[in-house]
Scaffold this motif. Structure first.
Motif, short mmCIF file in Angstrom:
data_model
loop_
_atom_site.label_atom_id
_atom_site.label_comp_id
_atom_site.label_asym_id
_atom_site.label_seq_id
_atom_site.Cartn_x
_atom_site.Cartn_y
_atom_site.Cartn_z
N GLU A 31 0.56 -1.41 -0.31
CA GLU A 31 0.20 0.18 0.25
C GLU A 31 0.88 1.14 -0.44
N VAL A 32 2.89 1.39 -0.28
CA VAL A 32 2.89 2.43 0.21
C VAL A 32 2.99 3.06 -1.23
N TRP A 33 2.88 4.54 -1.34
CA TRP A 33 3.34 4.45 -2.18
C TRP A 33 4.81 5.36 -2.58
N SER A 34 5.39 5.35 -3.73
CA SER A 34 6.71 6.01 -4.22
C SER A 34 6.51 7.47 -4.04
N LEU A 35 7.64 8.50 -3.65
CA LEU A 35 7.46 9.38 -3.21
C LEU A 35 7.16 10.46 -4.91
N ARG A 36 8.01 9.45 -6.13
CA ARG A 36 7.12 10.30 -7.56
C ARG A 36 5.50 10.20 -8.01
N GLY A 68 16.13 9.03 1.02
CA GLY A 68 17.05 8.43 -0.35
C GLY A 68 16.74 9.68 -0.95
N SER A 69 15.55 10.46 -1.64
CA SER A 69 15.95 11.95 -2.02
C SER A 69 16.58 13.00 -1.61
N LEU A 70 16.99 12.89 -0.24
CA LEU A 70 17.72 14.47 0.13
C LEU A 70 18.47 13.39 -0.02
N ASP A 71 19.61 12.41 0.07
CA ASP A 71 20.08 12.51 -0.32
C ASP A 71 21.12 12.83 -1.44
N PRO A 75 22.86 19.99 0.41
CA PRO A 75 22.52 20.58 0.89
C PRO A 75 21.55 22.04 0.67
N ASP A 76 21.92 22.69 0.16
CA ASP A 76 21.43 23.74 -0.05
C ASP A 76 19.80 23.29 -1.67
N GLN A 77 20.86 22.61 -2.38
CA GLN A 77 19.33 22.28 -3.05
C GLN A 77 18.22 21.81 -2.76
N GLY A 78 18.48 20.94 -1.03
CA GLY A 78 18.02 19.54 -0.52
C GLY A 78 16.40 20.78 0.09
N GLU A 79 17.50 21.28 0.69
CA GLU A 79 16.90 22.73 1.78
C GLU A 79 15.42 23.46 0.51
N THR A 80 16.15 23.89 -0.70
CA THR A 80 15.07 24.46 -1.59
C THR A 80 13.99 23.49 -2.35
N TRP A 81 14.34 21.94 -2.06
CA TRP A 81 13.66 21.08 -2.26
C TRP A 81 13.00 21.05 -1.57
N LEU A 82 13.00 21.26 -0.49
CA LEU A 82 12.06 20.22 0.89
C LEU A 82 11.20 21.66 1.19
N LEU A 103 -0.71 11.79 6.09
CA LEU A 103 0.13 11.62 5.85
C LEU A 103 1.09 11.22 6.36
N ILE A 104 1.78 9.79 5.63
CA ILE A 104 3.05 9.10 6.46
C ILE A 104 4.06 9.07 6.00
N PHE A 105 5.11 9.54 5.69
CA PHE A 105 6.84 9.79 5.11
C PHE A 105 7.27 8.55 5.80
N TRP A 106 7.29 7.73 5.58
CA TRP A 106 7.85 5.87 5.83
C TRP A 106 10.20 6.59 5.24
N MET A 107 10.20 6.63 6.58
CA MET A 107 11.75 6.83 6.92
C MET A 107 12.20 6.31 7.80
N PRO A 108 12.62 5.12 7.11
CA PRO A 108 12.98 3.73 7.51
C PRO A 108 14.97 4.50 8.29
N GLN A 109 15.25 5.16 8.80
CA GLN A 109 16.57 5.08 9.26
C GLN A 109 16.41 7.10 9.61
#
Length: 170
Positions: A31-36, A68-71, A75-82, A103-109
């Motif tokens: 049932e988990v959706w991808s970020l895409r 995974g997408s944040l990784d 960092p500057d691109q990640g901030e803008t994207w988030l 809305l739940i973001f599954w983040m195992p790490q």
């Protein structure tokens, strides 16, 4: 940081979850959706949000792939994207369901990557290689430093935090 011991996070708001037992209470792996998929549904010109969500009796959407997408981003691109893309998609989800869905973001790490500063309840994302040692101001980017609002999800009294919950992003 305040704690939430009830199940409101399973039915409303936005959560960032890293505990597998907690995730299993709201969805099966299929049932988990991808970020895409999530980002495509948030596009105004697309088909939009489904009438029935895939999990928890139609009340919940679980999304994997944020960490995974944040990784992959500097960092500057990640901030803008988030702050732009992800926040806009969260707001679209909230509006699409009138605040009556989770809305739940599954983040195992996430437990090792989301750091809460105890004195201010500010939440930071700890970057991984090749940007290890840097961090994103996760809370400021997503909920604008409204640090009194996020809560640690606890499955039972005395348990470790299973994730973070925010009732409504504005």
């Amino acid at each position: 940081m305040r704690q939430v011991l009830d199940t409101v996070w399973q039915r409303r708001g936005a959560s960032w979850l890293w505990d597998e037992e907690a995730r299993n209470t709201v969805c099966s792996a299929g049932e988990v959706w991808s970020l895409r998929q999530f980002l495509q549904a948030a596009v105004p010109s697309a088909n939009g949000w489904p009438d029935d969500l895939p999990s928890n009796g139609g009340q919940t959407l679980v999304v994997a792939g944020l960490e995974g997408s944040l990784d992959l981003l500097a960092p500057d691109q990640g901030e803008t994207w988030l702050g732009d893309t992800i926040k806009r998609a969260i707001l679209s989800f909230q509006d699409g369901y009138g605040g009556e869905a989770a809305l739940i973001f599954w983040m195992p790490q996430g437990q090792g990557r989301l750091r809460v500063q105890a004195s201010t309840d500010a939440v930071y994302w700890l970057c991984d290689a090749p940007h290890r040692g840097q961090q994103l101001d996760f809370g400021r980017l997503l909920w604008g430093e409204a640090n009194e609002y996020p809560q640690e999800i606890r499955l039972r009294e005395g348990a470790k935090a299973a994730g973070l919950f925010h009732l409504r992003i504005t």
